[in-house]
Design an enzyme around this catalytic site. Structure first.
Site, PDB file in Angstrom:
ATOM      1  N   HIS A 146      49.481  32.529  44.372  1.00 44.45           N
ATOM      2  CA  HIS A 146      49.235  33.844  43.881  1.00 44.45           C
ATOM      3  C   HIS A 146      47.614  33.867  43.863  1.00 44.45           C
ATOM      4  CE1 HIS A 146      48.925  37.740  42.059  1.00 44.45           C
ATOM      5  NE2 HIS A 146      48.224  37.213  41.169  1.00 44.45           N
ATOM      6  N   GLY A 161      43.169  33.284  39.064  1.00 41.07           N
ATOM      7  CA  GLY A 161      42.967  33.571  37.826  1.00 41.07           C
ATOM      8  C   GLY A 161      44.067  34.577  37.115  1.00 41.07           C
ATOM      9  N   ASP A 162      43.925  34.590  35.862  1.00 44.65           N
ATOM     10  CA  ASP A 162      45.178  35.509  35.274  1.00 44.65           C
ATOM     11  C   ASP A 162      44.892  36.842  35.655  1.00 44.65           C
ATOM     12  OD1 ASP A 162      45.737  33.212  33.621  1.00 44.65           O
ATOM     13  OD2 ASP A 162      44.400  33.559  32.020  1.00 44.65           O
ATOM     14  N   GLY A 164      44.573  40.663  35.547  1.00 39.07           N
ATOM     15  CA  GLY A 164      43.725  41.633  35.004  1.00 39.07           C
ATOM     16  C   GLY A 164      42.165  41.266  34.899  1.00 39.07           C
ATOM     17  N   LEU A 165      41.969  39.996  35.405  1.00 37.03           N
ATOM     18  CA  LEU A 165      40.462  39.480  35.524  1.00 37.03           C
ATOM     19  C   LEU A 165      39.927  40.090  36.759  1.00 37.03           C
ATOM     20  CD1 LEU A 165      40.996  35.806  34.740  1.00 37.03           C
ATOM     21  CD2 LEU A 165      39.788  37.549  33.397  1.00 37.03           C
ATOM     22  N   GLY A 166      40.425  40.869  37.600  1.00 33.00           N
ATOM     23  CA  GLY A 166      39.720  41.336  38.721  1.00 33.00           C
ATOM     24  C   GLY A 166      39.586  40.576  39.842  1.00 33.00           C
ATOM     25  N   LYS A 167      40.390  40.090  40.350  1.00 32.88           N
ATOM     26  CA  LYS A 167      40.697  39.046  41.595  1.00 32.88           C
ATOM     27  C   LYS A 167      40.478  40.124  42.640  1.00 32.88           C
ATOM     28  CE  LYS A 167      44.356  37.118  40.770  1.00 32.88           C
ATOM     29  NZ  LYS A 167      44.647  37.648  39.380  1.00 32.88           N
ATOM     30  N   ASP A 185      47.263  38.664  46.828  1.00 31.98           N
ATOM     31  CA  ASP A 185      48.667  38.785  45.901  1.00 31.98           C
ATOM     32  C   ASP A 185      49.318  37.264  46.278  1.00 31.98           C
ATOM     33  OD1 ASP A 185      50.127  39.513  43.808  1.00 31.98           O
ATOM     34  OD2 ASP A 185      51.618  40.299  45.448  1.00 31.98           O
ATOM     35  N   ARG A 250      30.067  24.337  31.109  1.00 33.09           N
ATOM     36  CA  ARG A 250      28.714  24.886  31.708  1.00 33.09           C
ATOM     37  C   ARG A 250      28.167  24.041  32.850  1.00 33.09           C
ATOM     38  NH1 ARG A 250      24.693  28.506  29.740  1.00 33.09           N
ATOM     39  NH2 ARG A 250      22.801  28.107  30.714  1.00 33.09           N
TER      40      ARG A 250
END
Length: 324
Positions: A146, A161-162, A164-167, A185, A250
């Site tokens: 995915h 990414g999860d 809703g993160l904006g991929k 997708d 970081r």
């Protein structure tokens, strides 16, 4: 090798156009498949197809002009014996190549035993190479992942990414900056060699990108032919993480990798937060990965520089250093 569901009919249908195949005998053997034990023991597609070989009767047998000439020189008794031994062990099918007509007795024997017999005007060597490549592809390890798979600066990059993160929004931004979409997708990955994995888009989702609030976008229609790619080799994974992710480093001292089909793929993590230009960060990550592939490691160079500075400072504060 895993060849479940691979039968003579499917191989013929997939390769008839490229190899100009004609099915001349053994139509009842359309469901003929590789011997299960033989296929499992095969280490590569080279074991599954080759020139006529009675020592390895379970593979696809390709007969070119030299093999047919040899066959025609045999006595009738030797023909029956050798072809009988071959057909008794049920090879998936036979191919008579080089534009040669199959001998009538061979065609009759294939008809009686329901052994598929194909003909091709293409050279036997080309037929073997094509079938080996085909079998390598369909038997290769594969997985669906995915994310959004893009061509960025000539490198295959999977954005994960999860939800809703904006991929997809990030993918759209990168496409608008001149990069290309491979798949959104669901991405089908196939390991075609010891050191590379190829990613493609499922036919149902070809050229499509789903963006929340906009729905499905046909990227090829909106941005043009150059905005989409048919396939790419994956070289980098970008993992989008939330700002409060406690596992985020970081300045990671060790390179991070994600195992894909047994091959470690370099991975970078990028935090998602308001005001961050993710497209620029992804492009920078790709450029940095290109440098790493060329042997240039910025973090390692900095650590070497820092170590040298600390050693120089320590030497200047030592009694011997002060005397100098």
């Amino acid at each position: 090798m895993e060849l479940t569901g691979v039968i003579a009919q499917s191989i013929f249908d997939d390769n008839a156009a490229d190899l100009k195949l004609s099915w001349v005998a053994g139509l009842e053997g359309a469901d003929r498949a590789f011997d299960v034990d033989f296929a499992k023991e095969a280490t590569s597609a080279a074991d599954l197809v080759g020139h006529l070989n009675l020592i390895h009767p379970n593979r696809i047998q390709v007969l070119g002009k030299p093999e047919i000439t040899y066959y025609q020189r045999l006595s009738e008794e030797n023909r029956k014996r050798q072809m009988g031994e071959l057909i008794l062990l049920e090879p998936p099918f036979l191919v008579v190549a080089d534009g040669v007509d199959p001998p009538p007795d061979l065609e009759l024997r294939c008809t009686r035993s329901s052994t598929p017999l194909f003909t091709s005007p293409i050279s036997s060597a080309a037929v073997i190479d094509h079938l080996r490549l085909y079998l390598s592809r369909i038997s290769a390890p594969r997985v669906t992942m995915h994310g959004v798979f893009l061509d960025i600066l000539g490198m295959g990059v999977l954005i994960m990414g999860d939800s809703g993160l904006g991929k997809s929004e990030l993918g759209l931004e990168l496409i608008s900056r001149g990069h290309g979409l491979v798949a959104d997708d669901a991405v089908d990955f196939v390991r075609l060699g010891p050191d590379f994995i190829e990613g493609r888009c499922p036919p149902l989702l070809q050229n499509l990108l789903e963006v929340r609030g906009l729905g499905l976008l046909d990227i090829k229609t909106i941005f043009g032919e150059t905005a989409v790619r048919r396939k790419m080799k994956i070289k980098l994974i970008v993992q989008l993480v939330r700002r409060n992710d406690g596992e985020f480093e970081r300045l990671p001292l060790d390179s991070q990798y994600l195992d894909v089909l047994g091959l470690p793929i370099h991975m970078v993590k990028i935090q998602v937060a308001a005001g961050r230009n993710l497209a620029v960060l992804v492009e920078a990550a790709v450029r940095n990965t290109i440098l790493r592939l060329r042997g240039i490691d910025t973090l390692r160079d900095f650590m070497d520089r820092q170590r040298a500075a600390m050693q120089a400072e320590a030497a200047s504060h030592s009694p011997q250093g002060r005397l100098l």
